[in-house]
Design a protein around this motif. Sequence first.
Motif, PDB file in Angstrom:
ATOM      1  N   ASN A 189      -1.033  -7.986   2.507  1.00  0.00           N
ATOM      2  CA  ASN A 189      -2.498  -7.915   2.450  1.00  0.00           C
ATOM      3  C   ASN A 189      -2.990  -6.488   2.216  1.00  0.00           C
ATOM      4  O   ASN A 189      -3.956  -6.274   1.470  1.00  0.00           O
ATOM      5  CB  ASN A 189      -3.102  -8.474   3.745  1.00  0.00           C
ATOM      6  CG  ASN A 189      -3.220  -9.985   3.714  1.00  0.00           C
ATOM      7  OD1 ASN A 189      -4.076 -10.541   3.034  1.00  0.00           O
ATOM      8  ND2 ASN A 189      -2.336 -10.648   4.456  1.00  0.00           N
ATOM      9  N   ASP A 190      -2.317  -5.517   2.813  1.00  0.00           N
ATOM     10  CA  ASP A 190      -2.704  -4.114   2.601  1.00  0.00           C
ATOM     11  C   ASP A 190      -2.539  -3.712   1.138  1.00  0.00           C
ATOM     12  O   ASP A 190      -3.390  -3.018   0.561  1.00  0.00           O
ATOM     13  CB  ASP A 190      -1.848  -3.191   3.484  1.00  0.00           C
ATOM     14  CG  ASP A 190      -2.254  -3.254   4.947  1.00  0.00           C
ATOM     15  OD1 ASP A 190      -3.364  -3.740   5.236  1.00  0.00           O
ATOM     16  OD2 ASP A 190      -1.443  -2.820   5.801  1.00  0.00           O
ATOM     17  N   VAL A 191      -1.429  -4.152   0.532  1.00  0.00           N
ATOM     18  CA  VAL A 191      -1.183  -3.810  -0.876  1.00  0.00           C
ATOM     19  C   VAL A 191      -2.223  -4.467  -1.774  1.00  0.00           C
ATOM     20  O   VAL A 191      -2.748  -3.838  -2.699  1.00  0.00           O
ATOM     21  CB  VAL A 191       0.242  -4.238  -1.300  1.00  0.00           C
ATOM     22  CG1 VAL A 191       0.446  -3.984  -2.795  1.00  0.00           C
ATOM     23  CG2 VAL A 191       1.290  -3.473  -0.504  1.00  0.00           C
ATOM     24  N   VAL A 192      -2.540  -5.725  -1.508  1.00  0.00           N
ATOM     25  CA  VAL A 192      -3.538  -6.430  -2.325  1.00  0.00           C
ATOM     26  C   VAL A 192      -4.897  -5.746  -2.215  1.00  0.00           C
ATOM     27  O   VAL A 192      -5.593  -5.552  -3.222  1.00  0.00           O
ATOM     28  CB  VAL A 192      -3.637  -7.909  -1.894  1.00  0.00           C
ATOM     29  CG1 VAL A 192      -4.839  -8.586  -2.574  1.00  0.00           C
ATOM     30  CG2 VAL A 192      -2.353  -8.652  -2.250  1.00  0.00           C
ATOM     31  N   ILE A 224       7.162  -1.189  -3.460  1.00  0.00           N
ATOM     32  CA  ILE A 224       7.841  -2.268  -4.179  1.00  0.00           C
ATOM     33  C   ILE A 224       6.858  -3.380  -4.547  1.00  0.00           C
ATOM     34  O   ILE A 224       6.778  -3.812  -5.704  1.00  0.00           O
ATOM     35  CB  ILE A 224       9.001  -2.823  -3.320  1.00  0.00           C
ATOM     36  CG1 ILE A 224      10.121  -1.778  -3.214  1.00  0.00           C
ATOM     37  CG2 ILE A 224       9.540  -4.127  -3.920  1.00  0.00           C
ATOM     38  CD1 ILE A 224      11.197  -2.140  -2.210  1.00  0.00           C
ATOM     39  N   VAL A 225       6.100  -3.860  -3.544  1.00  0.00           N
ATOM     40  CA  VAL A 225       5.135  -4.944  -3.798  1.00  0.00           C
ATOM     41  C   VAL A 225       4.023  -4.456  -4.720  1.00  0.00           C
ATOM     42  O   VAL A 225       3.571  -5.184  -5.611  1.00  0.00           O
ATOM     43  CB  VAL A 225       4.555  -5.468  -2.466  1.00  0.00           C
ATOM     44  CG1 VAL A 225       3.551  -6.591  -2.731  1.00  0.00           C
ATOM     45  CG2 VAL A 225       5.669  -5.959  -1.556  1.00  0.00           C
ATOM     46  N   ASN A 226       3.601  -3.218  -4.512  1.00  0.00           N
ATOM     47  CA  ASN A 226       2.555  -2.637  -5.353  1.00  0.00           C
ATOM     48  C   ASN A 226       2.990  -2.613  -6.814  1.00  0.00           C
ATOM     49  O   ASN A 226       2.196  -2.911  -7.717  1.00  0.00           O
ATOM     50  CB  ASN A 226       2.249  -1.219  -4.863  1.00  0.00           C
ATOM     51  CG  ASN A 226       1.154  -0.546  -5.678  1.00  0.00           C
ATOM     52  OD1 ASN A 226      -0.006  -0.832  -5.486  1.00  0.00           O
ATOM     53  ND2 ASN A 226       1.532   0.348  -6.576  1.00  0.00           N
ATOM     54  N   VAL A 291      12.042   0.227  -8.155  1.00  0.00           N
ATOM     55  CA  VAL A 291      12.039  -0.903  -7.225  1.00  0.00           C
ATOM     56  C   VAL A 291      13.470  -1.286  -6.856  1.00  0.00           C
ATOM     57  O   VAL A 291      13.806  -1.471  -5.679  1.00  0.00           O
ATOM     58  CB  VAL A 291      11.302  -2.113  -7.838  1.00  0.00           C
ATOM     59  CG1 VAL A 291      11.607  -3.394  -7.055  1.00  0.00           C
ATOM     60  CG2 VAL A 291       9.802  -1.870  -7.855  1.00  0.00           C
ATOM     61  N   ALA A 292      14.342  -1.398  -7.861  1.00  0.00           N
ATOM     62  CA  ALA A 292      15.737  -1.782  -7.614  1.00  0.00           C
ATOM     63  C   ALA A 292      16.458  -0.745  -6.758  1.00  0.00           C
ATOM     64  O   ALA A 292      17.238  -1.100  -5.863  1.00  0.00           O
ATOM     65  CB  ALA A 292      16.466  -1.973  -8.942  1.00  0.00           C
TER      66      ALA A 292
END
Length: 324
Positions: A189-192, A224-226, A291-292
């Motif tokens: 949720n923070d990233v979104v 990563i999610v970002n 990311v990897a």
Amino acid sequence: MIRGFLQSKLISVGFLWIGYLLFLLIFMLIDVPFGTIAMISLAFIFIQLSWLITSFFYEKKRYEEMKQQMEKLEEICLLGEVLRKPKSLVEHKYYEAMMAVSQDAISRVEQSQRSAKEYKEYVEQWIHEIKTPLTAMSLILANEQDVWKLRRELKRADNLTDNILHYARLDSIEKDKQLKEHSLNAILNDVVKNQMDLLIASKMKVEIDGDANIYTDNKALQFIVNQLLTNSAKYCPGAKITMRVKGKELIYEDDGIGILSHELERITQRGYTGSNGRKLGTSTGMGLYIVAQLCKELHIELNIKSEHNSYTRFQLIFPNLTEM
């Protein structure tokens, strides 16, 4: 050099003289004539001096050759590659040790040069890519003065800056990471929220389902999610993003353009842009590479599946860590 040479021969000369004195004592006990003993002594001294003089000039010649080779070399670590092979057993062992050190140094220098070249190439690509949001911001300020559009381009510039910072810190991530317990749902949720301007501009829909407590590095996982979100916004505007948490797994999926099957195994390689990236023309091919690398450092298993013009799915399986 003479002093050092004599010191190196001191033990050998000492044993020779001890042996000579023992034989001299034996000769005296068995009543060998003095003249014979004198001739043997002179011969011994002559042979020993001849050996010392010959050895000195031989080693001096080898020393001068090595000195000249050292002066010619641009990299001193290459010396082991050009030295003449020794004949004695001890020198040969030293030679092998020096060769091992030299080869290791050469390998480290080559790796350092490759890393420097790769970093330079990425910085050049990054500068080219960041010009896009900077130019857009200049045009907005000069013409439209639309605050919302300005915030969107500023966020794009901020994301690019975050990319290069994480790339620069890849070598130190092992000592910099801080593993703590976090709510995976809260991180998502923070990233979104952080990327809301870009998601709205790209007309993206995001759905988050499930939660789990995991031990991880918060900043690294957010990056990563970002990166997955910004990739979806860049390549799949208008797509729907679903992030589902199942146990220790996060499944990130968008219903966008997908990835060609023959490109799937290469998308996490350094600098690989793929056909989607080439269409945009500004992709550096570094996002999924970072990311990897972060997933490896955080011991997160990363699996990627995709079908062209249908979906792209990233599965992140978190390790079962406990707080230390």
